[in-house]
Every structure is written in C-alpha cells, then in structure tokens.
Design a protein around this motif. Structure first.
Motif, short mmCIF file in Angstrom:
data_model
loop_
_atom_site.label_atom_id
_atom_site.label_comp_id
_atom_site.label_asym_id
_atom_site.label_seq_id
_atom_site.Cartn_x
_atom_site.Cartn_y
_atom_site.Cartn_z
N ASN A 84 -6.04 -35.10 140.28
CA ASN A 84 -5.50 -35.25 141.64
C ASN A 84 -6.34 -36.22 142.46
OD1 ASN A 84 -3.07 -33.84 142.34
ND2 ASN A 84 -4.13 -31.92 141.95
N PHE A 85 -7.65 -36.13 142.29
CA PHE A 85 -8.57 -37.04 142.98
C PHE A 85 -8.26 -38.50 142.61
CE2 PHE A 85 -12.43 -39.59 142.20
CZ PHE A 85 -12.89 -39.76 143.50
N ILE A 86 -8.02 -38.74 141.34
CA ILE A 86 -7.73 -40.11 140.90
C ILE A 86 -6.42 -40.61 141.51
CG2 ILE A 86 -7.11 -41.54 138.91
CD1 ILE A 86 -9.15 -40.08 137.27
N ILE A 87 -5.41 -39.77 141.53
CA ILE A 87 -4.12 -40.17 142.12
C ILE A 87 -4.28 -40.56 143.58
CG2 ILE A 87 -1.84 -39.33 142.82
CD1 ILE A 87 -1.77 -37.67 140.27
N GLU A 88 -5.11 -39.80 144.29
CA GLU A 88 -5.24 -40.02 145.74
C GLU A 88 -6.23 -41.12 146.10
OE1 GLU A 88 -6.04 -36.27 147.53
OE2 GLU A 88 -4.06 -35.45 147.07
N LYS A 89 -7.17 -41.40 145.21
CA LYS A 89 -8.21 -42.38 145.54
C LYS A 89 -8.08 -43.71 144.81
CE LYS A 89 -10.25 -39.53 148.33
NZ LYS A 89 -10.19 -39.76 149.79
N HIS A 90 -7.34 -43.73 143.72
CA HIS A 90 -7.18 -44.99 142.98
C HIS A 90 -6.29 -45.93 143.80
CE1 HIS A 90 -6.10 -47.87 139.86
NE2 HIS A 90 -6.99 -47.32 139.05
N PRO A 91 -6.69 -47.18 143.96
CA PRO A 91 -5.85 -48.12 144.72
C PRO A 91 -4.50 -48.33 144.05
CG PRO A 91 -7.65 -49.27 143.60
CD PRO A 91 -7.92 -47.82 143.46
N SER A 92 -3.54 -48.81 144.83
CA SER A 92 -2.19 -49.01 144.30
C SER A 92 -2.21 -49.98 143.13
CB SER A 92 -1.26 -49.52 145.40
OG SER A 92 -1.71 -50.77 145.89
N LEU A 93 -1.20 -49.89 142.30
CA LEU A 93 -1.14 -50.69 141.08
C LEU A 93 -0.48 -52.05 141.35
CD1 LEU A 93 -0.10 -47.85 138.61
CD2 LEU A 93 -2.37 -48.45 139.49
N SER A 94 -0.29 -52.81 140.30
CA SER A 94 0.28 -54.15 140.44
C SER A 94 1.69 -54.08 141.03
CB SER A 94 0.35 -54.83 139.07
OG SER A 94 -0.94 -54.96 138.52
N GLU A 95 2.00 -55.04 141.86
CA GLU A 95 3.32 -55.06 142.50
C GLU A 95 4.40 -55.41 141.49
OE1 GLU A 95 3.71 -57.49 145.92
OE2 GLU A 95 2.21 -56.40 147.09
N ASN A 96 5.43 -54.57 141.46
CA ASN A 96 6.62 -54.90 140.68
C ASN A 96 7.76 -55.20 141.65
OD1 ASN A 96 7.45 -52.39 141.64
ND2 ASN A 96 7.00 -51.33 139.72
N GLY A 97 8.95 -55.40 141.11
CA GLY A 97 10.08 -55.74 141.97
C GLY A 97 10.39 -54.69 143.01
N LEU A 98 10.26 -53.42 142.63
CA LEU A 98 10.56 -52.33 143.56
C LEU A 98 9.57 -52.30 144.72
CD1 LEU A 98 11.40 -49.48 141.01
CD2 LEU A 98 13.00 -50.68 142.49
N ILE A 99 8.30 -52.52 144.42
CA ILE A 99 7.28 -52.50 145.47
C ILE A 99 7.44 -53.71 146.39
CG2 ILE A 99 4.81 -52.69 145.92
CD1 ILE A 99 5.66 -49.91 145.03
N LYS A 100 7.74 -54.85 145.83
CA LYS A 100 7.96 -56.04 146.65
C LYS A 100 9.13 -55.84 147.60
CE LYS A 100 6.00 -59.34 143.35
NZ LYS A 100 6.30 -60.43 142.38
N SER A 101 10.19 -55.22 147.09
CA SER A 101 11.36 -54.95 147.92
C SER A 101 11.02 -53.96 149.03
CB SER A 101 12.50 -54.41 147.05
OG SER A 101 13.62 -54.09 147.83
N PHE A 102 10.24 -52.93 148.68
CA PHE A 102 9.84 -51.94 149.68
C PHE A 102 9.03 -52.59 150.80
CE2 PHE A 102 6.94 -48.90 151.55
CZ PHE A 102 7.76 -47.82 151.81
N LYS A 103 8.07 -53.41 150.43
CA LYS A 103 7.22 -54.05 151.43
C LYS A 103 8.02 -55.00 152.32
CE LYS A 103 2.70 -53.76 149.20
NZ LYS A 103 1.53 -54.51 148.70
#
Length: 248
Positions: free
Chosen positions: A203-222
C-alpha cells in the motif's frame, strides 16, 4: 477555470478511483486463486500481460497448454523458451525437449496478431524474454520468487528503488516490468499474503511511488482535467479507470 470545469473537478476524486482500481484487481486475483494453484495463477497473469491488447487470449492459451508445473520440469532457460515457442506454433524444432513432452499440444502460428505491434514486442520475442524470468523461478516457484524479493525490500522507504529491485530480472523492459508490478504483483500478494506488514508495504508503494509513464489515456485525462494532479500510482490508476469508464 470555467464554472463548468470547476464542477467537473469537484466531483472527480482520483484517490477513490485508485482504491476502486485496486479492489477490482484484487477481486480478479481472488477469483483466480479459487480456480488455480498460486504458482499457476500468477504465471497465467504474467503471461496474459505479455499479450498487450492484441494477443492476450493467445498468451493465456499458451499458459494453459504449457502450465507452470510443466515449465518447472523443463528447468533450463533454453528448453523453456523452445517449449513455449513450439507450443505457440513458432517452431517445429523438437531437439532438446523431453521425451514425455506432449507435442500434440500446439497452437497455429496464424492466430498471433502482429497488427500495430512494434518488432520489439512481437509475441515470439516476448516469449524469449519471459523465459529468462521463468528459468530464474524454477527452484523456489514463481510465487516464492517474488515473495522473497518483496520481503527483502519491506523496509525500503524509496518506492522506486524497491520496485526496481523486486523486478530486477532480464528479458523485459523496465517500463513493462513496473507496469507488471502494479497491475499483477501488488494485487496478487495483497490477496495471497496473510502478512499485514507485506500488505502495508505494498500500500505504501502504491501511495508513494510517482505516477508511471504517460499513455494515451493519461494524456487525454490531462487535456480534459489540467487542474487535477496525478501525484502517485494510485491517482494514476484512478485516472486510467476513469478514462476507461467513459468509453463504456
């Protein structure tokens, strides 16, 4: 920011969506562990992940006709690779395979989809790559292979470093291994392990690890929600879940 944009942002909670993403992943692992032994369940999920969108069903079929119990008996990387390539329909070469190997179990090469796939991600190359990992897990089993690595990093407070060390094996690129860790390894061991220390660490890793590489879905969200920050893996996965839900 327009009033409409403010209203959209107010109703969007990426942390809640990230929690929902994790619960869905854990439910999948719970279901798998009800129908398959732990080593087989984890092996199938890892093999499935190699298929990207176009060959997932094929990689799952390959895992079913070449189960992990059989992989363990093959032991050596080159033999594991040849067995998987044979069963996948990529080779007719039987040299070195055990006498009791079932040569009648074989997929047709034509079922594999190459459309839109870069040569580095061709299925036969993915098979060669995953054979490296599989050969390293023979002695302990694939579940214990990862479990021991997680335990070794349980006091590591640098999430990126911990993930890198847990996923330190050849044959697969770093980005793909990191994605595999969050989409498969974490939810699997959150369900499989009864150790609260392990669950808290993941759980700690999920909450503290920075976001991963941008894919198409993330680019669209941003693009649509420029004022909502994606700060860690949890919010990253929440944004992906949100974007996917808009498609349905």
């Amino acid at each position: 920011m327009t009033k409409h944009q403010q209203e959209k942002n107010k109703n969007l909670n990426l942390n809640q969506l990230g929690n929902r993403w994790l619960e869905l992943k854990k439910q999948r692992m719970q279901n798998l562990l009800k129908i398959a032994l732990p080593n087989e369940a984890l092996y199938r999920e890892i093999m499935l992940s190699l298929g990207y969108p176009n060959n997932k069903v094929n990689f799952l079929e390959l895992a079913l006709i070449t189960p992990y119990a059989e992989i363990k008996k093959l032991k050596e990387r080159q033999i594991i690779e040849k067995a998987l390539l044979y069963r996948a329909g990529f080779t007719d070469d039987k040299e070195g395979l055990p006498e009791d190997f079932d040569f009648s179990l074989k997929m047709d090469k034509s079922v594999w989809n190459y459309k839109g796939i870069r040569p580095a991600n061709f299925p036969e190359k993915r098979i060669k790559g995953i054979s490296i990992l599989l050969s390293q897990t023979i002695e302990k089993g694939i579940v214990n292979f990862f479990l021991e690595r997680i335990k070794a990093e349980i006091n590591n407070r640098d999430p990126k470093d911990a993930v890198k060390k847990i996923m330190n094996f050849g044959g697969i690129g770093l980005q793909r291994k990191v994605e595999m860790f969050f989409n498969i390894i974490i939810p699997f061991f959150m369900v499989y392990s009864e150790d609260d220390k392990i669950k808290n660490f993941l759980n700690f890793i999920i909450e503290k690890h920075p976001s991963l590489s941008e894919n198409g879905l993330i680019k669209s969200f941003k693009l649509n929600y420029p004022d909502i920050k994606i700060e860690n893996v949890k919010t990253y996965m929440g944004a992906i879940l949100f974007q996917k839900s808009k498609r349905t």
